[in-house]
Design a protein around this motif. Structure first.
Motif, short mmCIF file in Angstrom:
data_model
loop_
_atom_site.label_atom_id
_atom_site.label_comp_id
_atom_site.label_asym_id
_atom_site.label_seq_id
_atom_site.Cartn_x
_atom_site.Cartn_y
_atom_site.Cartn_z
N SER A 90 0.84 -1.19 0.00
CA SER A 90 0.00 0.00 0.00
C SER A 90 0.87 1.24 0.00
O SER A 90 2.01 1.22 0.50
N ARG A 92 1.03 5.19 1.31
CA ARG A 92 0.45 6.04 2.35
C ARG A 92 0.39 7.48 1.86
O ARG A 92 1.34 7.98 1.25
N THR A 112 -4.37 4.99 3.26
CA THR A 112 -3.55 4.07 2.47
C THR A 112 -4.29 3.75 1.17
O THR A 112 -5.51 3.58 1.16
N ASP A 114 -4.24 1.34 -2.39
CA ASP A 114 -3.77 0.05 -2.88
C ASP A 114 -3.67 0.03 -4.40
O ASP A 114 -3.98 1.00 -5.09
#
Length: 563
Positions: A90, A92, A112, A114
């Motif tokens: 992920s 941030r 976060t 993805d």
């Protein structure tokens, strides 16, 4: 330090000298590329990167290695990406400005994101993503991009990242801790870039794509094929290796340009040590060959957390107004843009912005108000954190002519001013004596004090006069009313002199006022003198009609006094 190289561009660098201590070196096609270090063995590398140390046999066969225990330092070793265990990763969000959206939802710092995330930044907005290896991707305003791949090599922690820019730009600082990357690539509809180094920029628009290398080296490939096709399916038509200090472009037709030296950094005139308020003027010297300038302000010296972006167009542009800044230490960056739309090296300067104690809200005089007095009263809202205030007055909006600053312990002050156009502003000062930003400048005007009338009553007419003063060229407006509010006018006359005769009204109490005014213009009520109260007495007349006198005036006339 370990070096990093981009995927599709790695083959371009095969003939170049490589450092003996290299390690993880990016990806090429379906393979991860490792540059052998002293002491490396196939079994050790298979154990470090592959699902099992038994994968050394695959490495031996794929790379044609005779002795698995004797590898040549600096040589390239291919490891199939399909045999490297990966896990989901992920990114941030470390900074966001404006209404940025990810998959249609608002983005906030700390979130976060993805794989498969689609990010859209509006005009004036930006977002900065941090990957697990501390790589940072800064997405400037008006950009749309997708995170096509975001994973980590399970055994080594190296990142595997592919970002697709549909329009706009991205500024990257890759693997800043020097550990290398498994793969880091930025794709546009016409370009594929792979990293060897730490910092470069990519942008895309309808005219094509561009990449500027600031540190390290980048492999750049022109791509052809439908925009909707995955990058892995595109056929590469041209490629180049671009070093630090150079930029390159791919036209909308897929033609790869030659690398071009980036323009030098402008000579930047640093702002004041402390900027009071959320705005300032960025100033620099022009750069030969520039067609425009890019201006950024960020929270960090790496320029990864943008708080303001702008472009100053024109070869001779030397200033840009920066506004809407937060408080704190910020970093200003200015770069020249050349005729190829490549952004050059930047000049940087730290900027300390102070917004506290906040500027008071100005109340009186309001914008464009007119005051008819020698002394003007000023009022502003109380600021709880202010120990005192400073009132500034000037004859120009830049506060350079006839400027004066007056201290005030309360949110009010009075200042004598000559007639003319003026500007005022106010700021708070804290208990330590540190001033905050000025309020916005408020324009107002001062007109001469209205003349005060006097009265002579000879029984035949009311003779009204007043001293002639400045601003009398347009004449005067004289009003007589039966009430102090001048709701019932008995006379409303204009005269070009400082005297007028009005018919004598019936005995009673009346009110008179005078204002400077042009013919046909109704003056502002504040332009009139204070209402003057007059008493008109009854008259006794002789046989010839002359006034004999009555009441408390020998001639039977009227009296005038302030209301």
């Amino acid at each position: 330090m370990r070096k990093v190289i981009g995927g599709a561009a790695l083959a371009l660098l095969a003939g170049m000298a490589v450092p003996a201590h290299a390690g993880p070196a990016g990806a090429e096609g379906a393979d991860f590329i490792y540059l052998v270090e002293p002491g490396d063995t196939l079994i050790g590398l298979a154990s470090r990167y592959m699902a099992s140390e038994q994968g050394w046999r695959t490495l031996q066969r794929l790379n044609g290695v005779a002795d698995p225990y004797r590898l040549v330092p600096g040589s390239r070793l291919r490891i199939p990406l399909s045999q490297i265990p990966e896990q989901a990763a992920s990114a941030r969000v470390v900074h966001v400005a404006g209404a940025v959206r990810a998959n249609g939802r608002p983005v906030q710092a700390g979130m976060t994101l993805d794989e498969t995330t689609r990010i859209e930044t509006p005009a004036g907005g930006s977002v900065t993503l941090e990957l697990p290896d501390r790589s940072r991707v800064t997405v400037p305003p008006a950009t749309t991009l997708s995170v096509s791949r975001l994973r980590m090599f399970a055994r080594s922690g190296l990142t595997d990242t592919v970002i697709r820019i549909e329009k706009g730009a991205a500024d990257t600082r890759v693997a800043p801790q020097g550990g290398g990357v498994g793969r880091f690539e930025l794709h546009t509809p016409m370009m594929v870039t792979g990293v060897r180094g730490t910092r470069y920029r990519v942008s895309a628009d309808t005219a094509g794509s561009r990449s500027e290398v600031l540190e390290g080296r980048v492999g750049v490939s022109a791509a052809r094929g439908a925009r909707a096709r995955p990058a892995a399916e595109r056929a590469m038509t041209a490629a180049a290796s671009v070093g630090a200090g150079y930029g390159i472009g791919v036209s909308a037709g897929g033609k790869l340009s030659q690398p071009v030296a980036l323009l030098p950094a402008p000579a930047l005139l640093p702002p004041a040590d402390t900027v009071l308020g959320p705005s300032f003027e960025a100033v620099w010297q022009p750069v030969p060959g520039a067609t425009a300038y890019r201006v950024l302000v960020a929270r960090d010296a790496a320029l990864s957390e943008l708080v303001w972006t702008g472009t100053a167009s024109g070869a001779t542009a030397t200033t840009a107004r920066v506004d809407g800044l937060p408080e704190g230490t910020l970093y200003l960056s200015v770069s020249a843009i050349d005729k190829h739309q490549l952004t050059g090296h930047d000049a940087q300067a730290p900027v300390s912005v102070r917004l506290n104690p906040p500027a008071p809200f100005t109340q009186q005089p309001a914008a464009d108000a007119v005051r008819y007095a020698e002394a003007v009263a000023f009022e502003w809202a109380t600021v709880p954190s202010a120990a005192r205030y400073e009132l500034a007055l000037a004859a120009d909006s830049a506060f350079t002519r006839d400027a004066v600053v007056q201290a005030a312990s309360e949110p009010a002050a009075t200042q004598a001013l000559v007639p003319g156009r003026w500007w005022w502003r106010v700021r708070s000062v804290d208990a330590a004596g540190r001033p905050g930003p000025w309020s916005d400048a408020v324009p107002f005007s001062v007109e001469p004090k209205p003349p005060v009338p006097t009265l002579q009553d000879d029984g035949g007419a009311l003779h009204i006069g007043w001293p002639e003063g400045s601003g009398a060229g347009a004449g005067y407006r004289v009003q007589v009313s039966a009430d102090a509010g001048f709701a019932t006018l008995l006379a409303d006359e204009h005269t070009t002199t400082n005297a007028i005769d009005l018919p004598r009204p019936a005995p009673g109490v009346y009110f008179i006022r005078v204002a400077r005014a042009a013919p046909g213009v109704t003056p502002d009520p504040a332009a009139f003198s204070a209402p003057q109260r007059i008493e008109v007495n009854a008259l006794l007349r002789d046989s010839q009609g002359g006034a004999i006198g009555s009441g408390d005036r020998p001639d039977g006339g009227g009296r005038i006094r302030l209301n």
